[in-house]
Design a protein around this motif. Sequence first.
Motif, PDB file in Angstrom:
ATOM      1  N   ASN A   1       2.175   9.897  29.823  1.00 43.08           N
ATOM      2  CA  ASN A   1       1.103   9.322  30.876  1.00 43.08           C
ATOM      3  C   ASN A   1      -0.144   8.895  30.264  1.00 43.08           C
ATOM      4  OD1 ASN A   1       2.183   9.676  33.647  1.00 43.08           O
ATOM      5  ND2 ASN A   1       1.797  12.006  33.624  1.00 43.08           N
TER       6      ASN A   1
ATOM      7  N   ILE B   1       7.955   8.530  28.759  1.00 41.64           N
ATOM      8  CA  ILE B   1       7.255   9.350  29.991  1.00 41.64           C
ATOM      9  C   ILE B   1       6.149   9.828  29.977  1.00 41.64           C
ATOM     10  CG2 ILE B   1       7.941  11.756  30.934  1.00 41.64           C
ATOM     11  CD1 ILE B   1      10.524  11.701  29.878  1.00 41.64           C
TER      12      ILE B   1
ATOM     13  N   ASP C   1       8.633  15.657  16.558  1.00 40.94           N
ATOM     14  CA  ASP C   1       7.053  15.869  16.784  1.00 40.94           C
ATOM     15  C   ASP C   1       6.161  15.919  15.254  1.00 40.94           C
ATOM     16  OD1 ASP C   1       5.873  17.447  19.704  1.00 40.94           O
ATOM     17  OD2 ASP C   1       4.687  17.514  17.821  1.00 40.94           O
ATOM     18  N   ILE C   2       5.008  15.628  15.591  1.00 43.03           N
ATOM     19  CA  ILE C   2       4.097  15.921  14.441  1.00 43.03           C
ATOM     20  C   ILE C   2       3.721  17.221  13.826  1.00 43.03           C
ATOM     21  CG2 ILE C   2       2.775  13.463  14.529  1.00 43.03           C
ATOM     22  CD1 ILE C   2       0.752  14.907  16.157  1.00 43.03           C
ATOM     23  N   VAL C   3       4.089  18.176  14.972  1.00 42.72           N
ATOM     24  CA  VAL C   3       3.511  19.605  14.536  1.00 42.72           C
ATOM     25  C   VAL C   3       4.858  20.291  13.538  1.00 42.72           C
ATOM     26  CG1 VAL C   3       3.241  22.062  15.605  1.00 42.72           C
ATOM     27  CG2 VAL C   3       2.029  19.870  16.811  1.00 42.72           C
TER      28      VAL C   3
ATOM     29  N   HIS D   1       2.677   5.060  38.645  1.00 41.48           N
ATOM     30  CA  HIS D   1       2.697   6.616  38.829  1.00 41.48           C
ATOM     31  C   HIS D   1       1.440   7.205  38.732  1.00 41.48           C
ATOM     32  CE1 HIS D   1       4.515  10.463  38.253  1.00 41.48           C
ATOM     33  NE2 HIS D   1       4.012  10.655  37.093  1.00 41.48           N
TER      34      HIS D   1
ATOM     35  N   ALA E   1       4.047  19.279  35.008  1.00 41.21           N
ATOM     36  CA  ALA E   1       5.509  19.630  35.117  1.00 41.21           C
ATOM     37  C   ALA E   1       6.435  19.136  34.094  1.00 41.21           C
ATOM     38  CB  ALA E   1       6.105  18.757  36.252  1.00 41.21           C
TER      39      ALA E   1
ATOM     40  N   THR F   1       7.854  11.324  24.917  1.00 43.41           N
ATOM     41  CA  THR F   1       7.059  12.370  25.889  1.00 43.41           C
ATOM     42  C   THR F   1       5.774  12.918  24.893  1.00 43.41           C
ATOM     43  OG1 THR F   1       8.126  14.315  24.911  1.00 43.41           O
ATOM     44  CG2 THR F   1       9.089  13.260  27.098  1.00 43.41           C
ATOM     45  N   ALA F   2       5.770  11.797  23.546  1.00 43.59           N
ATOM     46  CA  ALA F   2       4.479  12.414  22.768  1.00 43.59           C
ATOM     47  C   ALA F   2       3.117  12.163  23.650  1.00 43.59           C
ATOM     48  CB  ALA F   2       4.520  11.232  21.635  1.00 43.59           C
ATOM     49  N   GLY F   3       2.237  12.902  23.589  1.00 45.96           N
ATOM     50  CA  GLY F   3       1.050  12.765  24.111  1.00 45.96           C
ATOM     51  C   GLY F   3       0.483  13.936  24.853  1.00 45.96           C
ATOM     52  N   LEU F   4      -0.702  14.100  25.394  1.00 45.64           N
ATOM     53  CA  LEU F   4      -1.314  15.218  25.932  1.00 45.64           C
ATOM     54  C   LEU F   4      -0.907  15.177  27.583  1.00 45.64           C
ATOM     55  CD1 LEU F   4      -4.984  15.445  24.794  1.00 45.64           C
ATOM     56  CD2 LEU F   4      -2.751  16.163  23.745  1.00 45.64           C
ATOM     57  N   PRO F   5      -0.530  16.281  27.965  1.00 37.61           N
ATOM     58  CA  PRO F   5      -0.438  16.402  29.563  1.00 37.61           C
ATOM     59  C   PRO F   5      -1.847  16.839  30.321  1.00 37.61           C
ATOM     60  CG  PRO F   5       0.044  18.510  28.323  1.00 37.61           C
ATOM     61  CD  PRO F   5      -0.352  17.582  27.231  1.00 37.61           C
TER      62      PRO F   5
ATOM     63  N   GLY G   1       7.373  18.734  22.931  1.00 39.33           N
ATOM     64  CA  GLY G   1       6.708  19.870  23.640  1.00 39.33           C
ATOM     65  C   GLY G   1       7.409  20.243  24.920  1.00 39.33           C
ATOM     66  N   GLN G   2       6.742  20.447  26.044  1.00 42.22           N
ATOM     67  CA  GLN G   2       7.449  21.169  27.066  1.00 42.22           C
ATOM     68  C   GLN G   2       8.846  20.107  27.581  1.00 42.22           C
ATOM     69  OE1 GLN G   2       6.547  24.154  27.316  1.00 42.22           O
ATOM     70  NE2 GLN G   2       5.343  24.329  28.964  1.00 42.22           N
ATOM     71  N   ILE G   3       8.257  18.810  27.841  1.00 41.83           N
ATOM     72  CA  ILE G   3       9.623  17.932  28.343  1.00 41.83           C
ATOM     73  C   ILE G   3      10.424  17.575  27.407  1.00 41.83           C
ATOM     74  CG2 ILE G   3      10.245  15.778  29.598  1.00 41.83           C
ATOM     75  CD1 ILE G   3       7.116  15.765  30.620  1.00 41.83           C
TER      76      ILE G   3
ATOM     77  N   GLN H   1      10.174   6.364  33.146  1.00 41.24           N
ATOM     78  CA  GLN H   1      10.404   7.389  34.108  1.00 41.24           C
ATOM     79  C   GLN H   1       9.156   7.714  34.917  1.00 41.24           C
ATOM     80  OE1 GLN H   1      11.011  10.023  36.554  1.00 41.24           O
ATOM     81  NE2 GLN H   1       9.824  10.810  34.982  1.00 41.24           N
TER      82      GLN H   1
HETATM   83  P1  A3D Z   1       3.484  18.972  25.635  1.00 41.10           P
HETATM   84  O1  A3D Z   1       4.161  20.136  25.894  1.00 41.10           O
HETATM   85  O2  A3D Z   1       1.951  18.720  25.209  1.00 41.10           O
HETATM   86  O3  A3D Z   1       4.280  17.848  24.489  1.00 41.10           O
HETATM   87  C1  A3D Z   1       3.750  16.777  24.079  1.00 41.10           C
HETATM   88  C2  A3D Z   1       4.070  16.630  22.672  1.00 41.10           C
HETATM   89  O4  A3D Z   1       3.569  15.496  21.972  1.00 41.10           O
HETATM   90  C3  A3D Z   1       3.269  17.592  21.729  1.00 41.10           C
HETATM   91  O5  A3D Z   1       4.282  18.786  21.244  1.00 41.10           O
HETATM   92  C4  A3D Z   1       2.511  16.916  20.663  1.00 41.10           C
HETATM   93  O6  A3D Z   1       2.608  17.743  19.227  1.00 41.10           O
HETATM   94  C5  A3D Z   1       3.295  15.791  20.647  1.00 41.10           C
HETATM   95  N1  A3D Z   1       2.681  14.759  19.998  1.00 41.10           N
HETATM   96  C6  A3D Z   1       1.283  14.444  19.920  1.00 41.10           C
HETATM   97  N2  A3D Z   1       0.824  13.573  19.259  1.00 41.10           N
HETATM   98  C7  A3D Z   1       2.184  13.036  18.797  1.00 41.10           C
HETATM   99  C8  A3D Z   1       2.517  11.906  17.927  1.00 41.10           C
HETATM  100  N3  A3D Z   1       1.599  11.073  17.437  1.00 41.10           N
HETATM  101  N4  A3D Z   1       3.841  11.821  17.623  1.00 41.10           N
HETATM  102  C9  A3D Z   1       4.748  12.504  18.205  1.00 41.10           C
HETATM  103  N5  A3D Z   1       4.379  13.533  18.903  1.00 41.10           N
HETATM  104  C10 A3D Z   1       3.204  13.791  19.147  1.00 41.10           C
HETATM  105  O7  A3D Z   1       3.308  17.603  26.999  1.00 41.10           O
HETATM  106  P2  A3D Z   1       4.362  17.466  28.055  1.00 41.10           P
HETATM  107  O8  A3D Z   1       5.787  17.428  27.350  1.00 41.10           O
HETATM  108  O9  A3D Z   1       4.389  18.623  28.830  1.00 41.10           O
HETATM  109  O10 A3D Z   1       4.352  16.161  28.457  1.00 41.10           O
HETATM  110  C11 A3D Z   1       4.275  14.924  27.817  1.00 41.10           C
HETATM  111  C12 A3D Z   1       3.724  13.712  28.335  1.00 41.10           C
HETATM  112  O11 A3D Z   1       4.408  13.536  29.597  1.00 41.10           O
HETATM  113  C13 A3D Z   1       2.484  14.127  28.681  1.00 41.10           C
HETATM  114  O12 A3D Z   1       1.552  12.806  28.685  1.00 41.10           O
HETATM  115  C14 A3D Z   1       2.366  14.001  30.643  1.00 41.10           C
HETATM  116  O13 A3D Z   1       1.382  13.680  30.931  1.00 41.10           O
HETATM  117  C15 A3D Z   1       3.528  13.164  30.679  1.00 41.10           C
HETATM  118  N6  A3D Z   1       4.350  13.546  32.038  1.00 41.10           N
HETATM  119  C16 A3D Z   1       4.990  12.328  32.581  1.00 41.10           C
HETATM  120  C17 A3D Z   1       5.642  12.708  33.702  1.00 41.10           C
HETATM  121  C18 A3D Z   1       5.871  11.426  34.493  1.00 41.10           C
HETATM  122  O14 A3D Z   1       6.916  11.801  35.410  1.00 41.10           O
HETATM  123  C19 A3D Z   1       5.731  10.240  34.023  1.00 41.10           C
HETATM  124  C20 A3D Z   1       5.781  13.968  34.304  1.00 41.10           C
HETATM  125  C21 A3D Z   1       5.115  15.068  33.407  1.00 41.10           C
HETATM  126  C22 A3D Z   1       4.375  14.867  32.490  1.00 41.10           C
END
Ligand code: A3D
Length: 321
Positions: A121, A119, A34-36, A176, A235, A78-82, A12-14, A144
């Motif tokens: 959350n 990473i 990624d699963i997508v 965090h 972010a 970074t897998a998971g919902l933001p 995803g984004q990160i 992180q």
């Molecule tokens: P996003 O752009 O939604 O990317 C997450 C990706 O995970 C998506 O592309 C999904 O398809 C993918 N995904 C979902 N399920 C699975 C799976 N089972 N296996 C593999 N991939 C999968 O989110 P993001 O990149 O912006 O953020 C990712 C995570 O980091 C979130 O949980 C945020 O809350 C977290 N985050 C943490 C911090 C820290 O400093 C700790 C900062 C910002 C975001």
Amino acid sequence: MARKKIALIGGGQIGGVLAQLIAIRQLGDVVLFDIVEGLPQGKSLDIVEASRVDGFDVSIKGTNDYKDLDGSDLVIITAGLPRKPGMSRDDLLTVNAKIMKSVAENVKQYAENAIVIVISNPLDAMVTLFQKVSGFPSHRVIGQAGVLDSSRFATFISWELGVSVKDVNAMVLGGHGDTMVPIVRYANVNGIPVMELLERKYKDAAKAKEVMAAMVKRTKMAGGEVVELLKTGSAFYSPASSAIAMAEAILYDEKRIMPTCAFLQGEFGVNGYYVGVPTILGAKGVENVIEFSLDDEEQAALDNSVNAVKGLVADMERLGF
Ligand code: A3D
């Protein structure tokens, strides 16, 4: 020497920014999972098509198949919902725990010797769950958060004092979440205490305290501030950069002291929980936890933050994870 293999779980984004930073810095070959369908392949192709312009030789492979992780040296998850506006990190617990469990099972199967940086959350709970499911030694499973929270704190201090952020040292400990603990007493600019510089600027100790309190508050809420502005996610540039700094410390065996979500066994009075503390990061992952004395107020703030982490872990266990 063969290049290192770095797997990114979540494209995803990160995940996308991580892949680009790794390529530009030539830290290793990248597998972006990624699963997508199509998402990691498309991002990988997009990044690699700039290789002539950016001048990097590493390979970037997008995949939906965990088998491609085989032999990875480092895995960043970074897998998971933001978050969306109005959500706390803790609101992500149920959905992201399910995702993290499956990620941990697959990383265990295909990258059993890797060092893992989480990473996703809510961070402290997700690191805890990854370690529990994978059974990896805790020094190889870290989170992180503190590098980013500390960078945010340092950024606000540099703006306030009008000095280069490169000269600001500031550290944020604890979980965090909103209870994180910016350590004011040790915040300094090239060794000079920030509080002294604020007192000189305002010629008023009470005003200096007030300004610092506002920076501490902004640091604690900084993730939410970005969420409110973006509206569609959280972010992603700064979390990616922060994880890359940790990855470099590990890949280059730098022995850097970084605030890391690490497993504690009595340090800072915490036993059996993952919490943000200063650690030495090197080729083995967490090579040491650096303890230092906290005053009563700091210790109370850390205890409060640890209690929040304990509550989150207990919630996760109640949910069956
Ligand atoms: P996003 O752009 O939604 O990317 C997450 C990706 O995970 C998506 O592309 C999904 O398809 C993918 N995904 C979902 N399920 C699975 C799976 N089972 N296996 C593999 N991939 C999968 O989110 P993001 O990149 O912006 O953020 C990712 C995570 O980091 C979130 O949980 C945020 O809350 C977290 N985050 C943490 C911090 C820290 O400093 C700790 C900062 C910002 C975001």
